[in-house]
Design a protein around this motif. Structure first.
Motif, PDB file in Angstrom:
ATOM      1  N   GLU A  58       0.830  -1.201   0.000  1.00  0.00           N
ATOM      2  CA  GLU A  58       0.000   0.000   0.000  1.00  0.00           C
ATOM      3  C   GLU A  58       0.870   1.259   0.000  1.00  0.00           C
ATOM      4  OE1 GLU A  58      -3.838  -0.011   0.192  1.00  0.00           O
ATOM      5  OE2 GLU A  58      -2.891  -1.646  -0.909  1.00  0.00           O
ATOM      6  N   TRP A  91      -6.551   4.802   0.885  1.00  0.00           N
ATOM      7  CA  TRP A  91      -7.608   4.041   1.569  1.00  0.00           C
ATOM      8  C   TRP A  91      -8.973   4.677   1.317  1.00  0.00           C
ATOM      9  CZ3 TRP A  91     -11.144   5.319   5.380  1.00  0.00           C
ATOM     10  CH2 TRP A  91     -11.835   4.248   5.966  1.00  0.00           C
ATOM     11  N   GLU A  92      -9.035   6.021   1.391  1.00  0.00           N
ATOM     12  CA  GLU A  92     -10.313   6.706   1.189  1.00  0.00           C
ATOM     13  C   GLU A  92     -10.833   6.478  -0.224  1.00  0.00           C
ATOM     14  OE1 GLU A  92      -9.214  10.669   2.190  1.00  0.00           O
ATOM     15  OE2 GLU A  92      -9.723  10.442   4.323  1.00  0.00           O
ATOM     16  N   ARG A  93      -9.935   6.515  -1.205  1.00  0.00           N
ATOM     17  CA  ARG A  93     -10.372   6.299  -2.594  1.00  0.00           C
ATOM     18  C   ARG A  93     -10.800   4.853  -2.810  1.00  0.00           C
ATOM     19  NH1 ARG A  93      -6.645   9.882  -6.751  1.00  0.00           N
ATOM     20  NH2 ARG A  93      -6.577  11.769  -5.497  1.00  0.00           N
ATOM     21  N   ARG A  94     -10.110   3.918  -2.163  1.00  0.00           N
ATOM     22  CA  ARG A  94     -10.544   2.517  -2.253  1.00  0.00           C
ATOM     23  C   ARG A  94     -11.973   2.379  -1.741  1.00  0.00           C
ATOM     24  NH1 ARG A  94      -7.260  -1.823  -3.051  1.00  0.00           N
ATOM     25  NH2 ARG A  94      -4.985  -1.619  -2.960  1.00  0.00           N
ATOM     26  N   GLN A  95     -12.256   3.024  -0.594  1.00  0.00           N
ATOM     27  CA  GLN A  95     -13.593   2.929  -0.023  1.00  0.00           C
ATOM     28  C   GLN A  95     -14.630   3.548  -0.951  1.00  0.00           C
ATOM     29  OE1 GLN A  95     -14.097   1.246   2.999  1.00  0.00           O
ATOM     30  NE2 GLN A  95     -11.969   0.762   2.560  1.00  0.00           N
ATOM     31  N   ARG A  96     -14.298   4.735  -1.480  1.00  0.00           N
ATOM     32  CA  ARG A  96     -15.253   5.441  -2.323  1.00  0.00           C
ATOM     33  C   ARG A  96     -15.527   4.713  -3.633  1.00  0.00           C
ATOM     34  NH1 ARG A  96     -12.697   9.973  -2.599  1.00  0.00           N
ATOM     35  NH2 ARG A  96     -11.958   9.954  -4.738  1.00  0.00           N
ATOM     36  N   GLY A 141     -14.943   1.404  -4.145  1.00  0.00           N
ATOM     37  CA  GLY A 141     -15.261  -0.005  -3.970  1.00  0.00           C
ATOM     38  C   GLY A 141     -14.171  -0.939  -4.453  1.00  0.00           C
ATOM     39  N   LYS A 151      -3.519   7.341   3.520  1.00  0.00           N
ATOM     40  CA  LYS A 151      -4.874   7.658   3.948  1.00  0.00           C
ATOM     41  C   LYS A 151      -5.750   7.976   2.733  1.00  0.00           C
ATOM     42  CE  LYS A 151      -7.464  10.752   7.030  1.00  0.00           C
ATOM     43  NZ  LYS A 151      -8.303  11.422   6.052  1.00  0.00           N
ATOM     44  N   PRO A 161     -11.479  -3.402  -3.288  1.00  0.00           N
ATOM     45  CA  PRO A 161     -11.037  -4.094  -2.064  1.00  0.00           C
ATOM     46  C   PRO A 161      -9.526  -4.127  -1.958  1.00  0.00           C
ATOM     47  CG  PRO A 161     -11.745  -5.678  -3.721  1.00  0.00           C
ATOM     48  CD  PRO A 161     -12.096  -4.318  -4.260  1.00  0.00           C
ATOM     49  N   ARG A 162      -9.058  -4.068  -0.739  1.00  0.00           N
ATOM     50  CA  ARG A 162      -7.622  -4.154  -0.493  1.00  0.00           C
ATOM     51  C   ARG A 162      -7.198  -5.610  -0.421  1.00  0.00           C
ATOM     52  NH1 ARG A 162      -4.582  -1.520   4.789  1.00  0.00           N
ATOM     53  NH2 ARG A 162      -2.532  -2.451   4.453  1.00  0.00           N
TER      54      ARG A 162
END
Length: 465
Positions: free
Chosen positions: A429, A444-449, A451, A441, A453-454
């Protein structure tokens, strides 16, 4: 050598900050309280004062009135930006949240010292800073504070100088990492509001549940945890400039409140029935297409047209030609000094060619990360292409000639998604974020927005190495 006074009551933090500053070429004095600083030192004799906000006895802001022309940087232990509002109103030059990132601290200090030195020079030699016509020569960008000799940047500098005194709302377009906040700061520094605060807010970094309170303030009891009234960041910018970065991430409810600020020049704190007048200049920035978002109902169309009085576009690094070499050289010298390397360093011809071929999806931020890595790993004074850690094929045409959207029809969001999916199995990461020129950070925020997955297996262990 700049002399800095640290006022901090926690010995561990004070000594750590002192070591950081001394390693980077600053002379440091220290005190545990405002009274100790006043008794043992002359605050106005320093180049900069860094003071904690909460101290035994008088608060850190008390030293501002004794500092004279010396700029004061306030440290606050609150993650929330609210605690910085009163400090800016009382005359603090800037603020930084604790625990602070070493890079952020050093960058903030360098910027404050540079701005203070420029302001002092302007006061000592009035009228001698610009040629006839009131504007600097095209080749002198010291008033702008941004490196760039390419035609695109020179055209942007001309617009900045024209727009800055106008006091109109400005919308800055540009990819992440291109330096939109630098443009906003140049607009502020060249305006009649230069002596007032410029408050910068990253709309994507504040939780949606707190954004309205952060911007507009709140009254006591307005919500759970609101044990006392707080002024907001819009109020803190009264008389100065409010810079809203990534305004496309602002929730619709906050957009409605912001629209009222622009229409009526007044705010109403959360939980209050009373309005109060404010006088701000709004500068907003985004990497997104706000007009398209407005058509989708994700951004208020009336707010878009209020913001879009004047639009400035900051070109991507790959579109700036020889500016890449100019910026890289300046960054190399900065990182060399930071690493306390005594011998001058330079890029090999292959390295310079590789930088011009690479497409730099993270723009200047990614370039700076790559050069920092290279300086750390370099054993001599020649920076080679492999030390930058960029994936580039020198046999192919220069990638900076066209942006990813022009090459493939992709949007920046699509490009981000494709890059992450293609490389997450071979990169940690930390490496992904570095290559994209963003923080972990933000990744991670863009992954969440979006969709995305990590990876599960091995990620945590690898990222800690």
């Amino acid at each position: 050598m700049s002399h800095i006074l640290i006022v901090e009551d926690e010995p561990i933090i004070r000594s750590a900050l002192k070591r950081l500053l001394e390693r980077n070429g600053y002379q440091v004095s220290e005190a545990g309280s405002v009274q100790e600083a006043l008794d043992g030192f002359s605050p106005g004799a320093y180049d900069l004062i860094i003071s904690d906000l909460r101290l035994p006895g008088a608060p850190g802001t008390e030293i501002i009135q004794h500092a004279g022309t010396t700029p004061v940087l306030i440290m606050t232990s609150y993650a929330s930006l609210r605690s910085a509002v009163d400090s800016m109103k009382l005359g603090a030059m800037d603020y930084i949240a604790k625990p602070f990132d070493h890079q952020d601290m050093l960058a903030t200090i360098a910027r404050i010292l540079q701005e203070h030195a420029r302001a002092t020079t302007d006061e000592e030699t009035p009228g001698d800073q610009a040629p006839v016509g009131g504007q600097p020569a095209a080749s002198d960008n010291s008033d702008i504070g941004i490196i760039g000799s390419s035609p695109a940047m020179q055209a942007l500098f001309v617009k900045i100088r024209k727009v800055a005194p106008a006091d109109a709302n400005v919308l800055i377009h540009g990819e992440s990492g291109t330096g939109k906040e630098l443009v906003a700061r140049a607009l502020h520094n060249l305006s009649d509001r230069a002596g007032a605060p410029m408050i910068s807010v990253n709309c994507a970094a504040i939780p949606e549940t707190l954004i309205e309170s952060e911007l507009f303030g709140h009254e006591r009891g307005a919500f759970t945890g609101a044990d006392k009234a707080r002024a907001g960041l819009v109020e803190a910018a009264d008389g100065g400039t409010l810079f809203l970065d990534e305004i496309g991430e602002l929730p619709l409810e906050a957009q409605a409140r912001l629209l009222r600020v622009l229409q009526e020049s007044e705010i109403r704190r959360v939980g209050s029935t009373q309005s109060q007048k404010v006088n701000i200049r709004l500068i907003a920035a985004t990497h997104r297409d706000l007009k398209a978002l407005a058509k989708e109902g994700k951004f208020r169309e009336d707010l878009f047209y209020r913001l879009h009085v004047i639009a400035l576009t900051l070109p991507a690094l790959r579109e700036r030609g020889d500016d890449i070499s100019e910026i890289a050289t300046a960054l190399l010298e900065r990182q060399r000094l930071k690493a306390k390397r005594t011998e001058p360093m330079h890029f090999t011809d292959e390295c310079l060619k590789g930088m011009h071929h690479y497409h730099w999806p993270g723009n200047v931020r990614e370039l700076e990360n790559a050069i920092e890595r290279a300086v750390i790993l370099c054993e001599g004074n020649r920076v080679t292409l492999d030390l930058l850690g960029i994936d580039v094929d020198l046999e192919q045409p220069a990638a900076h000639a066209k942006a990813p959207q022009e090459q493939t029809g992709q949007s920046l969001e699509d490009y981000f998604q494709q890059f992450v999916l293609e490389h997450q199995d071979s990169m940690t990461e930390t490496e992904l974020a570095s290559r994209l020129g963003i923080s972990r950070k933000s990744l991670w925020e863009r992954r969440q927005r979006m969709g995305i997955p990590r990876r599960k297996a091995g990620t945590e262990a690898e990222d800690e190495r």
